[in-house]
Design an enzyme around this catalytic site. Sequence first.
Site, PDB file in Angstrom:
ATOM      1  N   GLU A   1      -4.209   3.670   6.310  1.00 66.02           N
ATOM      2  CA  GLU A   1      -4.074   3.454   4.872  1.00 66.02           C
ATOM      3  C   GLU A   1      -4.619   4.650   4.101  1.00 66.02           C
ATOM      4  O   GLU A   1      -4.198   4.932   2.982  1.00 66.02           O
ATOM      5  CB  GLU A   1      -4.817   2.178   4.452  1.00 66.02           C
ATOM      6  CG  GLU A   1      -4.688   1.850   2.976  1.00 66.02           C
ATOM      7  CD  GLU A   1      -5.243   0.483   2.626  1.00 66.02           C
ATOM      8  OE1 GLU A   1      -5.867   0.358   1.561  1.00 66.02           O
ATOM      9  OE2 GLU A   1      -5.048  -0.466   3.410  1.00 66.02           O
TER      10      GLU A   1
ATOM     11  N   ARG B   1       0.820  -1.220   0.000  1.00 72.36           N
ATOM     12  CA  ARG B   1       0.000   0.000   0.000  1.00 72.36           C
ATOM     13  C   ARG B   1       0.855   1.272   0.000  1.00 72.36           C
ATOM     14  O   ARG B   1       0.503   2.270   0.619  1.00 72.36           O
ATOM     15  CB  ARG B   1      -0.958   0.016   1.201  1.00 72.36           C
ATOM     16  CG  ARG B   1      -1.901  -1.178   1.241  1.00 72.36           C
ATOM     17  CD  ARG B   1      -2.776  -1.291   0.003  1.00 72.36           C
ATOM     18  NE  ARG B   1      -3.549  -2.515   0.044  1.00 72.36           N
ATOM     19  CZ  ARG B   1      -3.168  -3.668  -0.525  1.00 72.36           C
ATOM     20  NH1 ARG B   1      -2.028  -3.728  -1.205  1.00 72.36           N
ATOM     21  NH2 ARG B   1      -3.924  -4.730  -0.450  1.00 72.36           N
TER      22      ARG B   1
ATOM     23  N   SER C   1     -10.754   0.619   3.097  1.00 73.00           N
ATOM     24  CA  SER C   1      -9.950   0.205   4.250  1.00 73.00           C
ATOM     25  C   SER C   1      -9.334   1.419   4.931  1.00 73.00           C
ATOM     26  O   SER C   1      -8.690   2.242   4.284  1.00 73.00           O
ATOM     27  CB  SER C   1      -8.840  -0.751   3.806  1.00 73.00           C
ATOM     28  OG  SER C   1      -9.391  -1.940   3.280  1.00 73.00           O
TER      29      SER C   1
END
EC number: 1.3.1.98
Length: 297
Positions: free
Chosen positions: A290, A170, A220
């Site tokens: 995130e 990520r 997320s």
Amino acid sequence: MHDGTLQRLFPAAKFDEPLRRYTAWKIGGPADALLEPSSIQELLSAVELAGEHGVPVTVLGGGTNVLVRDGGIRGLTIRLAKSLRGVKLSGETLVAEAGALYPVLANMTASRGLAGLEFATGIPGTVGGAVFMNAGAYGSETARVLLWADILRDGRVVRMGPEELGLSYRRSILHDHPGWVVLRAAYRLHPGDPEDLRERIREFRTLRMNGSPNRPSCGSTFKRPPGDFPGRVIEAAGLKGLRVGQIEVSTVHANYFVNLGGGTASDALRLMELVRERVRERLGVELEPEVRVVGEP
């Protein structure tokens, strides 16, 4: 920058535009100027013009995995998801512009018997955002199929491979260079049976629908901690349903923070920090956000 400069420089833009209209979380203050370029050339020209006049530039893709703060974004905000969706297939190579939607690419390539992007059906974002985040799902990620991406950096278009982009979980080098802009990306695919690929996409879509809340969220909220999953950790800490203002830890999936209606970025940030503190205190686990936070308080 409300002295008329932006109106003169970018007459095609929208001014004082509420960004909550363009984010999956339905949160976000106003953009001084919001431009949705119709071509890569228009994008290049806008960024060049902004640079010449000292106007800060912020790029938004599909509005997922981003939190725009309540004060909005100063300068020029460029949104890619509306028009920059051009796609070209050549053999087993797919080239897509930065605004192309990942689920659309997954369906298109599967129907043509090309495998590799099925995981993208679970990522409701754009090519640009996927490269920026090294987006992934269901055991795969962008880095596995990416050949190169054309990046606008310091006024030049540079073609960068996965290693140069520093793709990891990520993350990419783009996080360290907010002025760089993804223009397009190429993917290496391989032959597969169209029906098998479509069935796999249907399975992924079902998993996502069954495991996701039906209220606005950014996707997320936290990255996976080593050897675990953020949703499981947050639930184990007893935090499902925890709420600050109109933002709530979803009772469906604890790594989704949902907007119950009228939620603010300050609510979301306070809830994120509260969850991090309680997970740290109760389980000794450190959660890393995130979601990308942009704009002013």
